[in-house]
Design a protein around this motif. Sequence first.
Motif, mmCIF file in Angstrom:
data_model
loop_
_atom_site.group_PDB
_atom_site.id
_atom_site.type_symbol
_atom_site.label_atom_id
_atom_site.label_comp_id
_atom_site.label_asym_id
_atom_site.label_seq_id
_atom_site.Cartn_x
_atom_site.Cartn_y
_atom_site.Cartn_z
ATOM 1 N N PRO A 9 3.151 8.208 -9.900
ATOM 2 C CA PRO A 9 3.946 9.428 -9.818
ATOM 3 C C PRO A 9 5.387 9.043 -9.497
ATOM 4 O O PRO A 9 5.622 8.093 -8.776
ATOM 5 C CB PRO A 9 3.325 10.185 -8.649
ATOM 6 N N THR A 10 6.329 9.746 -10.063
ATOM 7 C CA THR A 10 7.712 9.457 -9.721
ATOM 8 C C THR A 10 8.061 10.221 -8.463
ATOM 9 O O THR A 10 7.734 11.394 -8.325
ATOM 10 C CB THR A 10 8.661 9.837 -10.868
ATOM 11 N N HIS A 122 6.044 19.331 7.493
ATOM 12 C CA HIS A 122 5.344 19.579 6.223
ATOM 13 C C HIS A 122 5.279 18.252 5.482
ATOM 14 O O HIS A 122 6.290 17.654 5.152
ATOM 15 C CB HIS A 122 6.129 20.626 5.416
ATOM 16 N N LEU A 123 4.067 17.812 5.259
ATOM 17 C CA LEU A 123 3.837 16.527 4.620
ATOM 18 C C LEU A 123 3.186 16.773 3.262
ATOM 19 O O LEU A 123 2.232 17.541 3.160
ATOM 20 C CB LEU A 123 2.886 15.737 5.528
ATOM 21 N N VAL A 124 3.731 16.153 2.225
ATOM 22 C CA VAL A 124 3.111 16.259 0.898
ATOM 23 C C VAL A 124 2.583 14.889 0.525
ATOM 24 O O VAL A 124 3.350 13.927 0.408
ATOM 25 C CB VAL A 124 4.109 16.731 -0.180
ATOM 26 N N LEU A 125 1.287 14.782 0.362
ATOM 27 C CA LEU A 125 0.670 13.510 0.002
ATOM 28 C C LEU A 125 0.329 13.531 -1.485
ATOM 29 O O LEU A 125 -0.231 14.510 -1.982
ATOM 30 C CB LEU A 125 -0.614 13.298 0.819
ATOM 31 N N THR A 126 0.690 12.469 -2.176
ATOM 32 C CA THR A 126 0.405 12.422 -3.620
ATOM 33 C C THR A 126 -0.456 11.203 -3.925
ATOM 34 O O THR A 126 -0.611 10.318 -3.093
ATOM 35 C CB THR A 126 1.698 12.329 -4.453
ATOM 36 N N GLN A 127 -0.994 11.170 -5.122
ATOM 37 C CA GLN A 127 -1.781 10.010 -5.519
ATOM 38 C C GLN A 127 -1.452 9.659 -6.973
ATOM 39 O O GLN A 127 -0.833 10.451 -7.681
ATOM 40 C CB GLN A 127 -3.277 10.295 -5.348
ATOM 41 N N THR A 128 -1.897 8.478 -7.414
ATOM 42 C CA THR A 128 -1.639 8.084 -8.799
ATOM 43 C C THR A 128 -2.379 9.040 -9.723
ATOM 44 O O THR A 128 -3.396 9.615 -9.354
ATOM 45 C CB THR A 128 -2.176 6.661 -9.066
ATOM 46 N N ASN A 172 0.311 15.354 -20.629
ATOM 47 C CA ASN A 172 -0.647 14.343 -21.090
ATOM 48 C C ASN A 172 -2.059 14.586 -20.573
ATOM 49 O O ASN A 172 -2.948 13.775 -20.777
ATOM 50 C CB ASN A 172 -0.172 12.954 -20.662
ATOM 51 N N GLY A 173 -2.232 15.684 -19.882
ATOM 52 C CA GLY A 173 -3.563 16.013 -19.404
ATOM 53 C C GLY A 173 -3.925 15.339 -18.082
ATOM 54 O O GLY A 173 -5.078 15.345 -17.670
ATOM 55 N N PHE A 174 -2.941 14.757 -17.432
ATOM 56 C CA PHE A 174 -3.221 14.134 -16.136
ATOM 57 C C PHE A 174 -3.157 15.179 -15.033
ATOM 58 O O PHE A 174 -2.241 15.990 -15.007
ATOM 59 C CB PHE A 174 -2.184 13.047 -15.818
ATOM 60 N N HIS A 175 -4.137 15.112 -14.149
ATOM 61 C CA HIS A 175 -4.108 16.026 -13.008
ATOM 62 C C HIS A 175 -3.201 15.462 -11.931
ATOM 63 O O HIS A 175 -3.291 14.287 -11.601
ATOM 64 C CB HIS A 175 -5.508 16.183 -12.410
ATOM 65 N N HIS A 176 -2.341 16.310 -11.419
ATOM 66 C CA HIS A 176 -1.540 15.913 -10.270
ATOM 67 C C HIS A 176 -2.048 16.733 -9.100
ATOM 68 O O HIS A 176 -1.832 17.934 -9.052
ATOM 69 C CB HIS A 176 -0.061 16.226 -10.475
ATOM 70 N N THR A 177 -2.737 16.111 -8.228
ATOM 71 C CA THR A 177 -3.264 16.833 -7.080
ATOM 72 C C THR A 177 -2.488 16.402 -5.843
ATOM 73 O O THR A 177 -2.305 15.207 -5.616
ATOM 74 C CB THR A 177 -4.765 16.532 -6.909
ATOM 75 N N HIS A 178 -2.017 17.374 -5.117
ATOM 76 C CA HIS A 178 -1.256 17.068 -3.906
ATOM 77 C C HIS A 178 -1.924 17.715 -2.715
ATOM 78 O O HIS A 178 -2.551 18.757 -2.847
ATOM 79 C CB HIS A 178 0.164 17.617 -3.984
ATOM 80 N N LEU A 179 -1.760 17.082 -1.583
ATOM 81 C CA LEU A 179 -2.224 17.697 -0.337
ATOM 82 C C LEU A 179 -0.997 18.110 0.458
ATOM 83 O O LEU A 179 -0.112 17.288 0.710
ATOM 84 C CB LEU A 179 -3.028 16.685 0.478
ATOM 85 N N TYR A 206 1.947 5.246 -2.445
ATOM 86 C CA TYR A 206 2.720 5.299 -1.204
ATOM 87 C C TYR A 206 3.647 6.516 -1.234
ATOM 88 O O TYR A 206 4.488 6.691 -0.380
ATOM 89 C CB TYR A 206 3.538 4.011 -1.045
ATOM 90 N N VAL A 207 3.508 7.338 -2.275
ATOM 91 C CA VAL A 207 4.455 8.440 -2.452
ATOM 92 C C VAL A 207 4.076 9.633 -1.591
ATOM 93 O O VAL A 207 2.984 10.195 -1.731
ATOM 94 C CB VAL A 207 4.556 8.869 -3.926
#
Length: 322
Positions: A9-10, A122-128, A172-179, A206-207
């Motif tokens: 993720p950028t 407020h923390l936003v956690l992302t993943q690949t 591209n059909g990728f799911h971006h799920t954030h917490l 690490y994003v």
Amino acid sequence: MPFQSRRKPTAHTYLDNRVIKSQRENKRTRSQRARQRLETKEHLARLAVGLGEVELADKIDRCHSRLSVLTCGRHIARVIPNFTCEFRLCPDCGRRRSRRLQNKYLPIMRAFMLHNRVTPVHLVLTQTHQKESRKQSAKRIKDSFGKLQRRQFWNERFKGGTWSLEFTKDKNGFHHTHLHVIGFRRHFFAIELLRAEWLAVTGDSYVLHLKPVQDIAKGLQEVVKYVSKPLDIRRFGAEDLREFLKLKNMRMFGTFGEFRDFCKDFEPSDDEGAAVGELESLARDLVEGCACPKCDRPLFDLRMSKNELPQFYERIESFAPE
Ligand SMILES: [Zn+2]
Ligand SMILES: [Zn+2]
């Protein structure tokens, strides 16, 4: 083959888009938002019919279809629907759900902060982004968050909080799920340390973003927004709905850590109850004949169909603010 295809993720485009998006949303008038909710529901009902989910389509169709509007003619004090479908993607029911969550948790958060001298962030956690189902994507990030909470670093710095899930999907059909986490921070720490911890539990990401919450009411409102509006439904296709229906029992919001225990024991004192959702609880008691909270004129009960509501908002908007 979960690792077949992945992208990093950028870090910054995400937050930038987020800001632009919420600015755009804030600019919309109430009538525009009401019209959009109608369109979203029509779209959802059509998709449901296409999938053979006739009962669901019917429920969405009936939800908020007839309304009792308490108004003085210039202001709207309360809108009472004939029926609520409680479908997770329904924008009308989502708004109600997020208001309920705010009314429930805001007094507890305020009390918790007072008792513990912690600051909310407020923390936003992302993943690949991986080629996986929405369900897998949600499970992956929740599992990572579970691991994070078991680490000493986390426990020394956070005294619990709330989490909520946000789903998006790219071209591209990728799911971006954030917490989205409202975390009660015990003391300040360098963000790089948290990035390293997040990388340690996810193995590849690490994003994350962290910002202090100045106003807890606004902070909570921001994170429950994703519970009410987990996705951009207008770009939703039949396949997306099918996939979403599989998530039926998945939790989208929760509490963790010491805050979670605090919630279990919490009983609002009169003071704390009054400090929250004042307008909300006030509105709940309003009936025909009461004075309008904004101008004191008497309220009357106007019955209308869902299609008439946006127009009514327009009329209200045409009056200059008093
Ligand atoms: Zn509904
Ligand atoms: Zn009024």
